[in-house]
Design an enzyme around this catalytic site. Sequence first.
Site, PDB file in Angstrom:
ATOM      1  N   ASP A 104       0.846  -1.194   0.000  1.00  0.00           N
ATOM      2  CA  ASP A 104       0.000   0.000   0.000  1.00  0.00           C
ATOM      3  C   ASP A 104       0.882   1.246   0.000  1.00  0.00           C
ATOM      4  O   ASP A 104       1.979   1.218  -0.549  1.00  0.00           O
ATOM      5  CB  ASP A 104      -0.934  -0.037   1.235  1.00  0.00           C
ATOM      6  N   HIS A 179      -3.819   6.246   3.311  1.00  0.00           N
ATOM      7  CA  HIS A 179      -4.510   5.049   2.831  1.00  0.00           C
ATOM      8  C   HIS A 179      -3.940   3.763   3.432  1.00  0.00           C
ATOM      9  O   HIS A 179      -4.685   2.891   3.890  1.00  0.00           O
ATOM     10  CB  HIS A 179      -4.412   5.019   1.308  1.00  0.00           C
ATOM     11  N   SER A 521     -11.244  -0.467  -1.020  1.00  0.00           N
ATOM     12  CA  SER A 521     -10.011  -0.479  -0.226  1.00  0.00           C
ATOM     13  C   SER A 521     -10.305  -0.692   1.251  1.00  0.00           C
ATOM     14  O   SER A 521      -9.488  -1.257   1.981  1.00  0.00           O
ATOM     15  CB  SER A 521      -9.264   0.854  -0.388  1.00  0.00           C
TER      16      SER A 521
END
Length: 587
Positions: A104, A179, A521
């Site tokens: 990620d 994220h 996600s």
Amino acid sequence: MVLKAHAKHLEDSHDQLLQSTLDEGTYNKLYSYKHIVNGFSVHTTPTQAKKLKNAPGVKFIEKDRGMKMMTTYTPNFLGLPQGIWTSEEGDRNAGEGIVIGFVDTGINPDHPSFTYDPRDGYPKNRSRFRGVCDEGPHFPKNSCNGKIVSARFYAAGAQASGKLNASIDILSPYDSVGHGSHTASTAAGNHGVPVVVKGSYYGRASGMAPRAQIAVYKAIYPSIGTRTDVIAAMDQAIKDGVDILSLSIGPDEPPEKTITMLSMFDIFMLFARKAGVFVVQAADCTRQSQVPEPFYLFLVIVLLWLTGPNFGEGLQKYKLVLAKDAVLANGDFPRTAQYIEECQHPEALDPVIVRQSVVICTSSTGFNNGSSTLTDITNTGRALGFIGFMFVANPRYGDYIAEPYPFSIPGILIPKANDTQMIMDYYEKHTERNDKGVATAYHGRAAIGEGRLAKYNAKAPIVSRFSSRGPNVIDKKQDPIDLLKPDILAPGHLIWAAWSPMSVKNPMLEGCNFGLVSGTSMATPHIAGVAALIKQRYPSWSPSMIASTMATTATTYDNRGEPIMAQGREIGHPSLYCSRLKLNHNA
């Protein structure tokens, strides 16, 4: 030693192939892949790539392309405290001994979701995992603390692209986006972490497997993500020995000259699974999915506002003003929607009229084309002294999808045009106008109530309208193929989880340690965390057995006992191949 020798042999063979095939000085080898698939990535010209494609022993070559990023207490929604957690002595041991790898944007090592108290003590050598901690900016060596057991970063592909920005694309495992921290904490964040954002408390957060350990493989940067770096990260994660691999990322487009299921990225996922690692990957947030591995869709929880009550806790009433009615008649600015009705520019509004008022800002051209933002509404409100704002749908453009944030001033989102019409009917009945239609007196009133508690739909779950629906597509033309992916529904809408204060891709969350974010996600790490719980209890189970357990113990019904439905242009289309995860300890 045998494995290391074999890996060295493969790397040497890659170098020999390049030296014997390509012209000297025309290429730069970026990575040798030697743990999942025998291959390598090279930065070279199309002419040299064509020569490489025809070389003996080369089975497949693919042009590198881009990669993209696809609660307070979802464990309760999934029934974990009363179900599977109980068999492992509750949250204290849930996921212990399992390492989840995350490819990620990195991780924020200072976040409370990832702290480690040595007195808690993780078991030693429970896993075959072996990792290292890469140092770098914002990421000292002690960032790997027992909870975070390994952290690496991969940037050769990004650097070869020439698109890295040194001010935001930090060359270390540190997460400047948020994220990667969000996904890691959703799957394996510590239990019971207080969620405090801009002075407001929103409850406590927990990962699905709060005692699992985290291995970080940063391969996505704010400016760019490449398959070259992602595949290198996956290759290393498998070598390191992760038990679960969570991929809240995916290709930004299908490959050019092969079907989607035979792209390099998909081949690596397949071989990772064959190596005994449970791989979970997010489907694209569009109608189609492009993934052959497990698993995702997500539910909808509608939450309209996120601001605390002002003085009087909803009893005090404030003047209601439509932004259009407060525009400075003689102002020197363009007469565009951004200035007239979207509250983007404080210089366009009369401060005498809007001060200490609840201002109605309308979605229009700027929000339709993406040039206007909620951040600019709040900035305008602070500059002019709004007591609060309403952001309402515009009948000319129809409903919008409400994705609320913790606003810096009281605000509410009204995403349905029908609701907007009711508000405007009330407003017009209580607003005096002269013979030219100019507002002269405002008698409409609005109150500000508690907005920090989630407001849930009566029916849940519902598949979000922007979720992937499947079936899979076979090529760039988006032609469907007879393969029903994604596989399962998991929470992914409005999920509170860890964030990075830098938040370089989302200015609205700058300075925040938690983010309320939606997407496949967010669904992906829910499955990764639950897979960790199953792996903990049944360590000898294969990835297929774990996937089968989830699929066969899930439900296709919502909280009313009716078939799970999906949003479309009209809310409530049947979701025929979606199921909600609901496990118990007898699974």
